[in-house]
Design an enzyme around this catalytic site. Structure first.
Site, PDB file in Angstrom:
ATOM      1  N   CYS A 139      -1.324   9.174  39.408  1.00  0.00           N
ATOM      2  CA  CYS A 139       0.025   8.586  39.474  1.00  0.00           C
ATOM      3  C   CYS A 139      -0.077   7.077  39.658  1.00  0.00           C
ATOM      4  O   CYS A 139      -0.239   6.584  40.778  1.00  0.00           O
ATOM      5  CB  CYS A 139       0.820   9.200  40.628  1.00  0.00           C
ATOM      6  SG  CYS A 139       2.461   8.473  40.826  1.00  0.00           S
ATOM      7  N   CYS A 142       2.580   5.544  41.820  1.00  0.00           N
ATOM      8  CA  CYS A 142       2.345   5.720  43.258  1.00  0.00           C
ATOM      9  C   CYS A 142       1.317   4.725  43.788  1.00  0.00           C
ATOM     10  O   CYS A 142       1.470   4.173  44.879  1.00  0.00           O
ATOM     11  CB  CYS A 142       1.843   7.134  43.548  1.00  0.00           C
ATOM     12  SG  CYS A 142       2.870   8.471  42.932  1.00  0.00           S
ATOM     13  N   ASP A 143       0.256   4.511  43.012  1.00  0.00           N
ATOM     14  CA  ASP A 143      -0.921   3.818  43.530  1.00  0.00           C
ATOM     15  C   ASP A 143      -1.226   2.478  42.871  1.00  0.00           C
ATOM     16  O   ASP A 143      -2.162   1.783  43.287  1.00  0.00           O
ATOM     17  CB  ASP A 143      -2.147   4.726  43.381  1.00  0.00           C
ATOM     18  CG  ASP A 143      -1.980   6.045  44.114  1.00  0.00           C
ATOM     19  OD1 ASP A 143      -1.325   6.050  45.174  1.00  0.00           O
ATOM     20  OD2 ASP A 143      -2.491   7.069  43.622  1.00  0.00           O
TER      21      ASP A 143
END
Length: 322
Positions: A139, A142-143
């Protein structure tokens, strides 16, 4: 169920999975005044919760995927839908009902709509599992922010790979796109955006054979599928987008599936089991788009409402929230 067995919490419609299909099903079921339970094991929204920008939902020019999911969830709960967070492990017949087994307890429902979506496929190479969370990610939204001014790799050639790769270019100084073929599978518009992004460098006909690093990712070992030549790239992050596997393992042998594990349904999202429906990415021949998943969920809920009326008679209306 014996007379001394505690009664299970009972619902008209249980929905498994809180992606767009499940959220739309929940909205339509709750608005039909059916007592509705939505069961989700992770984050509300499914795959769209991990998407930075949703640009192809009719009537909405652009919206963050997580925000769209939260809006859909809140709308369904406004009409009385309940939500439980648990992992569904089985669905068993319980007379004319279905017993939904979960990690947090069991439920009984007259109809069940399965919308459990899919999980990211893994490369299955050395270092992948060990370094997940330490540079290996599924992801980028997300990161991606953890890789500011660093060099990373994205593995894959579809829309998800390019969308996530483009997102991480907001932070990284260089993004290698490693694809096993010599042409991308992504849509034309996503390819245009990716090829126009100067931070992206494409590595064609190449597979990752190992992700290396001690405490964190420091590089990948690669092999050219055309020449057999091997080499390495120095990267601090590896974002993997090579496919999705439907979450249907607990239903194998109970419903008909295609070779990939997707559930076979008719145009009303019905399986061969009365009162059991499947919608969204989990069903065979899905377009795998937010709008089509939502349409599937609405269709399944409408048909489930009709099924309940035919099988159980006039409904006992669930209270509607103001």
């Amino acid at each position: 169920m014996t007379s001394d067995t505690p009664a299970l919490p009972e619902y008209d419609i249980a929905i498994i999975g809180a992606g767009p299909a499940g959220l739309a099903a929940g909205l339509y079921a709750a608005r039909a005044r059916r007592r509705t339970l939505l069961i989700e094991r992770k984050v509300t929204g499914g795959q769209i919760a991990l998407t930075s920008d949703v640009e192809n939902y009719p009537g909405i020019d652009c919206i963050n995927g997580f925000d769209l999911a939260q809006a859909m969830h809140g709308q369904a709960e406004k009409y009385g839908m309940e939500t439980a967070y648990a992992d569904v492990t089985a669905i068993d017949q319980d007379g004319a009902y279905h017993a939904v087994r979960t990690s947090e307890g069991d439920y009984r429902a007259k109809a069940v709509i399965v919308t459990g979506g899919a999980d990211h496929d893994k490369l299955g190479v050395p270092g992948e599992e060990r370094l997940t969370g330490f540079g290996v990610s599924y992801c980028a939204t997300c990161d991606g922010a953890f890789f500011r001014d660093q060099t990373v790799a994205v593995v894959g050639g579809g829309d998800a790979a390019l969308d996530e790769g483009l997102f991480v270019t907001r932070y990284a100084k260089k993004v290698y796109v490693i694809h096993r073929r010599d042409a991308l599978r992504a849509s034309a518009i996503m390819q245009e955006r990716a090829f126009a992004e100067p931070k992206m460098q494409f590595v064609w006909n190449t597979v990752v054979e190992e992700i290396v690093g001690d405490a964190a990712v420091s590089g990948v070992r690669i092999r050219n599928t055309a020449t057999g030549e091997t080499g390495s790239l120095d990267v601090t992050g590896v974002f993997i987008f090579v496919g999705l596997t439907p979450n249907t393992g607990y239903l194998r042998g109970k419903v008909e599936m295609d070779a990939g594990g997707h559930i076979i349904v008719n145009e009303w999202m019905e399986t061969a089991i009365p009162g059991l429906f499947a919608a969204g990415d989990i069903r065979a021949n899905s377009a795998r788009q937010v709008v089509t998943a939502a349409g599937d969920g609405a269709t399944a809920a409408i048909r489930a409402d009709h099924y309940l009326t035919a099988a159980f008679g006039a409904p006992t209306l669930a209270p509607a929230n103001p």
